[in-house]
Design a protein around this motif. Sequence first.
Motif, PDB file in Angstrom:
ATOM      1  N   PHE A 283     -10.833 141.658  -4.412  1.00  0.00           N
ATOM      2  CA  PHE A 283     -11.662 140.483  -4.648  1.00  0.00           C
ATOM      3  C   PHE A 283     -12.326 140.615  -6.016  1.00  0.00           C
ATOM      4  O   PHE A 283     -12.924 141.650  -6.328  1.00  0.00           O
ATOM      5  N   LEU A 284     -12.215 139.544  -6.825  1.00  0.00           N
ATOM      6  CA  LEU A 284     -12.730 139.565  -8.200  1.00  0.00           C
ATOM      7  C   LEU A 284     -13.619 138.345  -8.417  1.00  0.00           C
ATOM      8  O   LEU A 284     -13.362 137.268  -7.867  1.00  0.00           O
ATOM      9  N   ASP A 285     -14.674 138.529  -9.245  1.00  0.00           N
ATOM     10  CA  ASP A 285     -15.480 137.380  -9.636  1.00  0.00           C
ATOM     11  C   ASP A 285     -14.876 136.751 -10.893  1.00  0.00           C
ATOM     12  O   ASP A 285     -13.812 137.171 -11.370  1.00  0.00           O
ATOM     13  N   THR A 286     -15.556 135.754 -11.446  1.00  0.00           N
ATOM     14  CA  THR A 286     -14.986 135.027 -12.592  1.00  0.00           C
ATOM     15  C   THR A 286     -14.964 135.843 -13.880  1.00  0.00           C
ATOM     16  O   THR A 286     -14.339 135.421 -14.860  1.00  0.00           O
ATOM     17  N   LEU A 325      -2.963 136.463 -16.213  1.00  0.00           N
ATOM     18  CA  LEU A 325      -2.700 135.386 -15.259  1.00  0.00           C
ATOM     19  C   LEU A 325      -3.977 135.000 -14.505  1.00  0.00           C
ATOM     20  O   LEU A 325      -4.247 133.822 -14.266  1.00  0.00           O
ATOM     21  N   ILE A 326      -4.764 136.011 -14.100  1.00  0.00           N
ATOM     22  CA  ILE A 326      -6.007 135.723 -13.377  1.00  0.00           C
ATOM     23  C   ILE A 326      -7.005 135.020 -14.291  1.00  0.00           C
ATOM     24  O   ILE A 326      -7.693 134.077 -13.879  1.00  0.00           O
ATOM     25  N   GLU A 327      -7.103 135.456 -15.537  1.00  0.00           N
ATOM     26  CA  GLU A 327      -7.996 134.775 -16.483  1.00  0.00           C
ATOM     27  C   GLU A 327      -7.601 133.317 -16.670  1.00  0.00           C
ATOM     28  O   GLU A 327      -8.463 132.426 -16.731  1.00  0.00           O
ATOM     29  N   ASN A 328      -6.301 133.051 -16.744  1.00  0.00           N
ATOM     30  CA  ASN A 328      -5.833 131.665 -16.885  1.00  0.00           C
ATOM     31  C   ASN A 328      -6.132 130.851 -15.631  1.00  0.00           C
ATOM     32  O   ASN A 328      -6.484 129.667 -15.713  1.00  0.00           O
ATOM     33  N   THR A 329      -6.015 131.498 -14.451  1.00  0.00           N
ATOM     34  CA  THR A 329      -6.342 130.809 -13.198  1.00  0.00           C
ATOM     35  C   THR A 329      -7.813 130.424 -13.161  1.00  0.00           C
ATOM     36  O   THR A 329      -8.185 129.317 -12.768  1.00  0.00           O
ATOM     37  N   ILE A 330      -8.681 131.344 -13.580  1.00  0.00           N
ATOM     38  CA  ILE A 330     -10.124 131.061 -13.593  1.00  0.00           C
ATOM     39  C   ILE A 330     -10.447 129.970 -14.612  1.00  0.00           C
ATOM     40  O   ILE A 330     -11.289 129.103 -14.375  1.00  0.00           O
ATOM     41  N   LYS A 331      -9.761 129.983 -15.736  1.00  0.00           N
ATOM     42  CA  LYS A 331     -10.043 129.018 -16.806  1.00  0.00           C
ATOM     43  C   LYS A 331      -9.570 127.615 -16.446  1.00  0.00           C
ATOM     44  O   LYS A 331     -10.281 126.633 -16.664  1.00  0.00           O
ATOM     45  N   THR A 332      -8.345 127.506 -15.879  1.00  0.00           N
ATOM     46  CA  THR A 332      -7.754 126.195 -15.607  1.00  0.00           C
ATOM     47  C   THR A 332      -7.962 125.736 -14.172  1.00  0.00           C
ATOM     48  O   THR A 332      -7.854 124.541 -13.882  1.00  0.00           O
ATOM     49  N   GLY A 333      -8.237 126.672 -13.261  1.00  0.00           N
ATOM     50  CA  GLY A 333      -8.374 126.314 -11.847  1.00  0.00           C
ATOM     51  C   GLY A 333      -7.055 126.093 -11.151  1.00  0.00           C
ATOM     52  O   GLY A 333      -7.018 125.646 -10.002  1.00  0.00           O
ATOM     53  N   ILE A 363     -10.716 131.489  -4.847  1.00  0.00           N
ATOM     54  CA  ILE A 363     -11.839 131.443  -3.911  1.00  0.00           C
ATOM     55  C   ILE A 363     -12.701 130.263  -4.344  1.00  0.00           C
ATOM     56  O   ILE A 363     -13.365 130.325  -5.383  1.00  0.00           O
ATOM     57  N   PRO A 364     -12.677 129.152  -3.597  1.00  0.00           N
ATOM     58  CA  PRO A 364     -13.428 127.965  -4.042  1.00  0.00           C
ATOM     59  C   PRO A 364     -14.923 128.198  -3.995  1.00  0.00           C
ATOM     60  O   PRO A 364     -15.440 128.951  -3.154  1.00  0.00           O
ATOM     61  N   GLY A 365     -15.614 127.563  -4.942  1.00  0.00           N
ATOM     62  CA  GLY A 365     -17.069 127.595  -4.963  1.00  0.00           C
ATOM     63  C   GLY A 365     -17.612 126.219  -4.680  1.00  0.00           C
ATOM     64  O   GLY A 365     -16.995 125.419  -3.960  1.00  0.00           O
ATOM     65  N   LYS A 366     -18.763 125.918  -5.242  1.00  0.00           N
ATOM     66  CA  LYS A 366     -19.358 124.609  -5.048  1.00  0.00           C
ATOM     67  C   LYS A 366     -18.556 123.555  -5.799  1.00  0.00           C
ATOM     68  O   LYS A 366     -18.133 123.778  -6.918  1.00  0.00           O
ATOM     69  N   GLU A 367     -18.338 122.429  -5.137  1.00  0.00           N
ATOM     70  CA  GLU A 367     -17.586 121.301  -5.681  1.00  0.00           C
ATOM     71  C   GLU A 367     -16.202 121.782  -6.121  1.00  0.00           C
ATOM     72  O   GLU A 367     -15.433 122.284  -5.322  1.00  0.00           O
ATOM     73  N   THR A 368     -15.867 121.700  -7.405  1.00  0.00           N
ATOM     74  CA  THR A 368     -14.530 122.074  -7.864  1.00  0.00           C
ATOM     75  C   THR A 368     -14.513 123.420  -8.588  1.00  0.00           C
ATOM     76  O   THR A 368     -13.470 123.844  -9.067  1.00  0.00           O
ATOM     77  N   ASN A 369     -15.649 124.107  -8.694  1.00  0.00           N
ATOM     78  CA  ASN A 369     -15.698 125.364  -9.426  1.00  0.00           C
ATOM     79  C   ASN A 369     -15.171 126.508  -8.570  1.00  0.00           C
ATOM     80  O   ASN A 369     -15.145 126.446  -7.338  1.00  0.00           O
ATOM     81  N   LEU A 370     -14.762 127.588  -9.237  1.00  0.00           N
ATOM     82  CA  LEU A 370     -14.287 128.784  -8.558  1.00  0.00           C
ATOM     83  C   LEU A 370     -15.391 129.825  -8.537  1.00  0.00           C
ATOM     84  O   LEU A 370     -16.112 130.004  -9.515  1.00  0.00           O
ATOM     85  N   SER A 371     -15.497 130.507  -7.397  1.00  0.00           N
ATOM     86  CA  SER A 371     -16.436 131.630  -7.335  1.00  0.00           C
ATOM     87  C   SER A 371     -15.724 132.944  -7.590  1.00  0.00           C
ATOM     88  O   SER A 371     -16.362 133.974  -7.789  1.00  0.00           O
ATOM     89  N   GLY A 372     -14.383 132.937  -7.583  1.00  0.00           N
ATOM     90  CA  GLY A 372     -13.617 134.149  -7.840  1.00  0.00           C
ATOM     91  C   GLY A 372     -12.161 133.968  -7.431  1.00  0.00           C
ATOM     92  O   GLY A 372     -11.710 132.857  -7.127  1.00  0.00           O
ATOM     93  N   VAL A 373     -11.421 135.078  -7.419  1.00  0.00           N
ATOM     94  CA  VAL A 373     -10.012 135.063  -7.019  1.00  0.00           C
ATOM     95  C   VAL A 373      -9.733 136.269  -6.138  1.00  0.00           C
ATOM     96  O   VAL A 373     -10.473 137.259  -6.143  1.00  0.00           O
ATOM     97  N   VAL A 374      -8.634 136.173  -5.379  1.00  0.00           N
ATOM     98  CA  VAL A 374      -8.167 137.286  -4.548  1.00  0.00           C
ATOM     99  C   VAL A 374      -6.785 137.686  -5.045  1.00  0.00           C
ATOM    100  O   VAL A 374      -5.901 136.836  -5.197  1.00  0.00           O
ATOM    101  N   LEU A 375      -6.617 138.954  -5.314  1.00  0.00           N
ATOM    102  CA  LEU A 375      -5.321 139.507  -5.722  1.00  0.00           C
ATOM    103  C   LEU A 375      -4.734 140.246  -4.526  1.00  0.00           C
ATOM    104  O   LEU A 375      -5.341 141.190  -4.004  1.00  0.00           O
ATOM    105  N   LEU A 376      -3.549 139.812  -4.087  1.00  0.00           N
ATOM    106  CA  LEU A 376      -2.873 140.446  -2.952  1.00  0.00           C
ATOM    107  C   LEU A 376      -1.695 141.258  -3.472  1.00  0.00           C
ATOM    108  O   LEU A 376      -0.894 140.762  -4.269  1.00  0.00           O
ATOM    109  N   LEU A 377      -1.585 142.493  -3.009  1.00  0.00           N
ATOM    110  CA  LEU A 377      -0.477 143.393  -3.383  1.00  0.00           C
ATOM    111  C   LEU A 377       0.298 143.749  -2.127  1.00  0.00           C
ATOM    112  O   LEU A 377      -0.267 144.298  -1.170  1.00  0.00           O
ATOM    113  N   ARG A 378       1.597 143.435  -2.116  1.00  0.00           N
ATOM    114  CA  ARG A 378       2.455 143.739  -0.967  1.00  0.00           C
ATOM    115  C   ARG A 378       3.503 144.764  -1.392  1.00  0.00           C
ATOM    116  O   ARG A 378       4.235 144.556  -2.373  1.00  0.00           O
TER     117      ARG A 378
END
Length: 612
Positions: A283-286, A325-333, A363-378
């Motif tokens: 689990f990562l924050d922004t 990739l995670i930075e781009n996800t946080i930036k663009t949503g 990880i959705p936050g308030k309204e359309t903002n992100l509170s973070g992301v989850v990285l899954l490793l299989r």
Amino acid sequence: MTLKKKILLGYSVPCVLIALAILWATINLITLGKSSDAVLKENYQSIRAADNMLDALKEQDRAILFLLLGDSQSAITQFQENEALFLQWLTRAKDNITIEGERSLIQSIERGFSKYRMKFLDIADLRYKNQNLPVLEKIRYENEIHPIYAEIQTACRQLRNLNEERMYANNSQAVSIANKTIGSLIIVATVAIIVALSFSFLLSHGIVQPLRRLITASRKIAAGQYAVRVDVETGDEIGQFAEEFNQMIAKLAHYNEMNIEKIIAEKQKGEAILASIEDGLIFLDTSLKVTGINPAARFMLGLQFEEYASLRLNDILPDRRICDLIENTIKTGAQPLMDEEERIVTIKQGENLRYYLFSIDKIPGKETNLSGVVLLLRDITHMKQVEHLKSEFIMAASHELRTPLTSIGMSIDLLMEHAADNLNENDLELLQAAHEEVHRLKALISDLLDLSKIEAGRIDLEYGEVPVKALVEHLEKIFKAQLEEKSVKLITQLPENLPNIRADGNKIAWVLTNLLSNALRYVDENGHIQISGKKVGTTIHLSVKDDGPGIPTEYQTKIFEKFVKVKGQKSEGTGLGLAICKEIVRAHGGTIWVESKLGEGSKFIFTVPIAK
């Protein structure tokens, strides 16, 4: 007394003062308006009449001079026209007598004008009888007519001056009224502002003090202190709010005691669920700081229990591509869209390499903002090993099958060459079918060997500067007979200044040959095939487009896999050609994809780097 009544009572005094000021100003404005109307009605009309009478009188005097000079007809006409104009304005002046002394002046003007008119008629009559007017009549004008003219002119000016003086007096009165109105408004407004400010200060003090106590109590509650109370000794709405606030604090304290155990139980339940998951979760924050990690991920990354507390993702994961990739996800949503092979990351554990398939979820936050992301490793190490063993088996089996198939093919070829005349038609058809199947198996085994080598990284690429135009011209020569046989037109679109590519010419030619063969297989007679090239950034985009039946959407991502064929469309291939094309293009550092619509044809595009 309620807060509403206090506010209404306090602001009623300045409101009454303002209303009185508005009433006083209205009365004065009405008086001012009447004064202005009087100026326009009484004085301006008389001034205007006096000016117009002076103008008409001047024109009549000129007419008399013209008459003395001998121009009788035009002089009489001019005198008569201005006479009517003079009498018209004289009548208006008589109708607008409003000032003392104005009547006597108008009567003087009227008497003088009558004399003036009679003198004109005498001269006109003499002129009519005797064209050569004696000098005696000119002397008569100087002694008799001109003094009358000057007398009338003086009376008109006196009439104008009399009205101007009265107009100035009325204007002074209006200015006085306006100044009184402004002064009274300033005084009343000042009193109203002082009263309003005084009441506002007292009211704000009475409201702010209890609110500050409430804010202080709220901060203590936010810190977890539920024993606070707010004392407000008023009977208005603020006092009622303080009582409700105190009741709310008591209920919060009760709920807090009840929910702490539930929260702890839910937290333990969540931790147990995360611990039971075999896949790694990070689990990562922004800011890409690690906020949580399950035991499986700690094992994969070789971390101790609390080692992640102050770490960032790039401290524990060596693959910088995932961080980007995670930075781009946080930036663009937007979550990244990648092929499964692009989502594989390799992590070294001791002396061994482990392969993990990663995915990124928001990880959705308030309204359309992100509170973070989850990285899954299989962990897919076992699957990679099985795939490697499968490739080794296919390569070994293909090598073992190639020799007997070659022998069988040579035997069938000899039979067809020497014994074809002694066989009946059915036997010859069976022999021909066996010949075709043997050659199809040999092509399949050859493709399997090529694909296995590419997948295993055993393909040798001889890089060089390759001109695209030369590759396309080579293809035109190879497919010339097939194109003419099917009456298909081949179109090439290559810019004159298209740069050379850095590639293995034979391998890229094989890719273009395979794509062109597929297009020729599916396009109808008299159809069209187009080969295009263009520079995009640091790469060259090469494409093969046909106007065949097209590819369904659900197959457009699958056709680059092994043994995949589109259902409902005839295909004579092995289902390995596009898979080999994909691996060759990837070995060159490029990508390949298809754009197609049913009934509108297909367009295969791949990229190759520009030679530097």
